[in-house]
Design a protein around this motif. Structure first.
Motif, PDB file in Angstrom:
ATOM      1  N   LEU A  50     -16.584   7.759  -5.037  1.00 38.81           N
ATOM      2  CA  LEU A  50     -16.612   6.300  -4.968  1.00 38.81           C
ATOM      3  C   LEU A  50     -17.136   5.711  -6.278  1.00 38.81           C
ATOM      4  CD1 LEU A  50     -16.297   3.606  -3.577  1.00 38.81           C
ATOM      5  CD2 LEU A  50     -18.509   4.005  -2.453  1.00 38.81           C
ATOM      6  N   ASP A  51     -18.194   6.292  -6.822  1.00 38.65           N
ATOM      7  CA  ASP A  51     -18.742   5.813  -8.100  1.00 38.65           C
ATOM      8  C   ASP A  51     -17.679   5.863  -9.201  1.00 38.65           C
ATOM      9  OD1 ASP A  51     -21.185   5.461  -6.830  1.00 38.65           O
ATOM     10  OD2 ASP A  51     -22.057   7.305  -7.653  1.00 38.65           O
ATOM     11  N   ARG A  57     -12.292   1.414 -12.056  1.00 35.81           N
ATOM     12  CA  ARG A  57     -11.524   0.327 -11.447  1.00 35.81           C
ATOM     13  C   ARG A  57     -10.211   0.805 -10.835  1.00 35.81           C
ATOM     14  NH1 ARG A  57     -14.012  -4.221 -12.372  1.00 35.81           N
ATOM     15  NH2 ARG A  57     -12.263  -5.633 -12.270  1.00 35.81           N
ATOM     16  N   GLN A  58     -10.331   1.762  -9.928  1.00 36.76           N
ATOM     17  CA  GLN A  58      -9.176   2.278  -9.195  1.00 36.76           C
ATOM     18  C   GLN A  58      -8.805   1.270  -8.110  1.00 36.76           C
ATOM     19  OE1 GLN A  58      -7.542   5.124 -10.067  1.00 36.76           O
ATOM     20  NE2 GLN A  58      -8.997   5.287 -11.749  1.00 36.76           N
ATOM     21  N   PHE A  59      -7.682   0.599  -8.278  1.00 40.49           N
ATOM     22  CA  PHE A  59      -7.275  -0.433  -7.334  1.00 40.49           C
ATOM     23  C   PHE A  59      -6.273   0.066  -6.296  1.00 40.49           C
ATOM     24  CE2 PHE A  59      -8.699  -3.070 -10.956  1.00 40.49           C
ATOM     25  CZ  PHE A  59      -9.731  -3.708 -10.298  1.00 40.49           C
ATOM     26  N   ASP A  60      -5.890   1.317  -6.384  1.00 41.37           N
ATOM     27  CA  ASP A  60      -4.959   1.892  -5.418  1.00 41.37           C
ATOM     28  C   ASP A  60      -5.579   3.114  -4.763  1.00 41.37           C
ATOM     29  OD1 ASP A  60      -2.712   0.142  -5.942  1.00 41.37           O
ATOM     30  OD2 ASP A  60      -2.509   1.195  -7.857  1.00 41.37           O
ATOM     31  N   GLY A  61      -5.164   3.372  -3.545  1.00 39.07           N
ATOM     32  CA  GLY A  61      -5.551   4.601  -2.869  1.00 39.07           C
ATOM     33  C   GLY A  61      -6.893   4.542  -2.162  1.00 39.07           C
ATOM     34  N   ILE A  62      -7.198   5.666  -1.539  1.00 32.33           N
ATOM     35  CA  ILE A  62      -8.454   5.849  -0.820  1.00 32.33           C
ATOM     36  C   ILE A  62      -9.348   6.706  -1.718  1.00 32.33           C
ATOM     37  CG2 ILE A  62      -9.533   6.716   1.296  1.00 32.33           C
ATOM     38  CD1 ILE A  62      -7.491   4.354   1.669  1.00 32.33           C
ATOM     39  N   TRP A  63     -10.502   6.188  -2.039  1.00 33.16           N
ATOM     40  CA  TRP A  63     -11.473   6.886  -2.893  1.00 33.16           C
ATOM     41  C   TRP A  63     -12.838   6.775  -2.238  1.00 33.16           C
ATOM     42  CZ3 TRP A  63     -10.370   9.201  -7.649  1.00 33.16           C
ATOM     43  CH2 TRP A  63      -9.103   8.963  -8.167  1.00 33.16           C
ATOM     44  N   GLY A  64     -13.524   7.884  -2.103  1.00 35.17           N
ATOM     45  CA  GLY A  64     -14.875   7.850  -1.541  1.00 35.17           C
ATOM     46  C   GLY A  64     -14.928   7.194  -0.170  1.00 35.17           C
ATOM     47  N   GLN A  70     -11.953  -2.798   0.148  1.00 34.07           N
ATOM     48  CA  GLN A  70     -13.388  -2.506   0.221  1.00 34.07           C
ATOM     49  C   GLN A  70     -13.975  -2.303  -1.176  1.00 34.07           C
ATOM     50  OE1 GLN A  70     -12.780   0.833   2.894  1.00 34.07           O
ATOM     51  NE2 GLN A  70     -13.927  -0.230   4.507  1.00 34.07           N
ATOM     52  N   ARG A  71     -13.225  -1.646  -2.056  1.00 37.25           N
ATOM     53  CA  ARG A  71     -13.730  -1.442  -3.420  1.00 37.25           C
ATOM     54  C   ARG A  71     -13.795  -2.755  -4.189  1.00 37.25           C
ATOM     55  NH1 ARG A  71     -10.529   2.807  -2.811  1.00 37.25           N
ATOM     56  NH2 ARG A  71      -8.940   2.096  -4.302  1.00 37.25           N
ATOM     57  N   ARG A  72     -12.811  -3.610  -4.007  1.00 35.36           N
ATOM     58  CA  ARG A  72     -12.860  -4.920  -4.677  1.00 35.36           C
ATOM     59  C   ARG A  72     -14.102  -5.684  -4.249  1.00 35.36           C
ATOM     60  NH1 ARG A  72      -7.380  -4.767  -3.463  1.00 35.36           N
ATOM     61  NH2 ARG A  72      -6.129  -4.380  -5.306  1.00 35.36           N
ATOM     62  N   GLU A  73     -14.405  -5.630  -2.958  1.00 35.21           N
ATOM     63  CA  GLU A  73     -15.592  -6.302  -2.441  1.00 35.21           C
ATOM     64  C   GLU A  73     -16.860  -5.721  -3.059  1.00 35.21           C
ATOM     65  OE1 GLU A  73     -17.740  -6.776   1.857  1.00 35.21           O
ATOM     66  OE2 GLU A  73     -15.558  -6.985   1.808  1.00 35.21           O
ATOM     67  N   LEU A  74     -16.915  -4.401  -3.179  1.00 37.05           N
ATOM     68  CA  LEU A  74     -18.079  -3.752  -3.801  1.00 37.05           C
ATOM     69  C   LEU A  74     -18.198  -4.140  -5.272  1.00 37.05           C
ATOM     70  CD1 LEU A  74     -17.819  -0.192  -2.229  1.00 37.05           C
ATOM     71  CD2 LEU A  74     -19.599  -1.900  -1.777  1.00 37.05           C
ATOM     72  N   MET A  75     -17.064  -4.248  -5.957  1.00 37.53           N
ATOM     73  CA  MET A  75     -17.090  -4.634  -7.373  1.00 37.53           C
ATOM     74  C   MET A  75     -17.603  -6.057  -7.545  1.00 37.53           C
ATOM     75  SD  MET A  75     -13.601  -3.055  -8.930  1.00 37.53           S
ATOM     76  CE  MET A  75     -13.073  -1.404  -8.465  1.00 37.53           C
ATOM     77  N   VAL A  76     -17.180  -6.941  -6.657  1.00 37.19           N
ATOM     78  CA  VAL A  76     -17.641  -8.331  -6.726  1.00 37.19           C
ATOM     79  C   VAL A  76     -19.149  -8.394  -6.492  1.00 37.19           C
ATOM     80  CG1 VAL A  76     -17.547 -10.565  -5.543  1.00 37.19           C
ATOM     81  CG2 VAL A  76     -15.432  -9.368  -6.115  1.00 37.19           C
ATOM     82  N   LYS A  77     -19.630  -7.653  -5.504  1.00 40.94           N
ATOM     83  CA  LYS A  77     -21.067  -7.653  -5.195  1.00 40.94           C
ATOM     84  C   LYS A  77     -21.879  -7.068  -6.345  1.00 40.94           C
ATOM     85  CE  LYS A  77     -20.722  -7.427  -0.191  1.00 40.94           C
ATOM     86  NZ  LYS A  77     -20.951  -6.602   1.005  1.00 40.94           N
ATOM     87  N   ALA A  78     -21.300  -6.088  -7.048  1.00 38.51           N
ATOM     88  CA  ALA A  78     -22.030  -5.412  -8.125  1.00 38.51           C
ATOM     89  C   ALA A  78     -21.920  -6.145  -9.460  1.00 38.51           C
ATOM     90  CB  ALA A  78     -21.512  -3.990  -8.295  1.00 38.51           C
TER      91      ALA A  78
END
Length: 94
Positions: A50-51, A57-64, A70-78
């Motif tokens: 996930l890190d 900035r992997q915008f495709d696929g399932i990671w971690g 969900q990753r976009r949301e985490l990026m916005v929060k971070a």
């Protein structure tokens, strides 16, 4: 291409990568997303994966165990918050 050290211990190693890159996150693709996330759920390197996805900035696929939304949301929060600095008054401004 150099393999990332943590990826050698990933639960998905040797699996069909297409499972982790569904065509859609909705409809029939939803079950594929859930299967991929279930594999990630028991992965010993879920957090480094996930890190890596967030850092690169992997915008495709399932990671971690996360999907793109969900990753976009985490990026916005971070993302660092920008403080608004009031404009300085200039001589003669009232």
């Amino acid at each position: 291409m150099m393999m990332l050290d943590w990826s050698r211990r990933a639960a998905c190693l040797g699996m069909d990568p297409e499972l982790f890159f569904p065509i859609s996150l909705e409809g029939p693709g939803r079950s594929q997303v859930e299967r991929a996330k279930a594999i990630c759920g028991g992965c010993p390197v879920r957090q480094p994966c996930l890190d890596y996805a967030l850092r690169t900035r992997q915008f495709d696929g399932i990671w971690g165990g996360t999907d793109p939304d969900q990753r976009r949301e985490l990026m916005v929060k971070a993302a660092p918050r920008r403080e608004t600095v009031p404009a300085r008054a200039r001589p003669g401004d009232h």
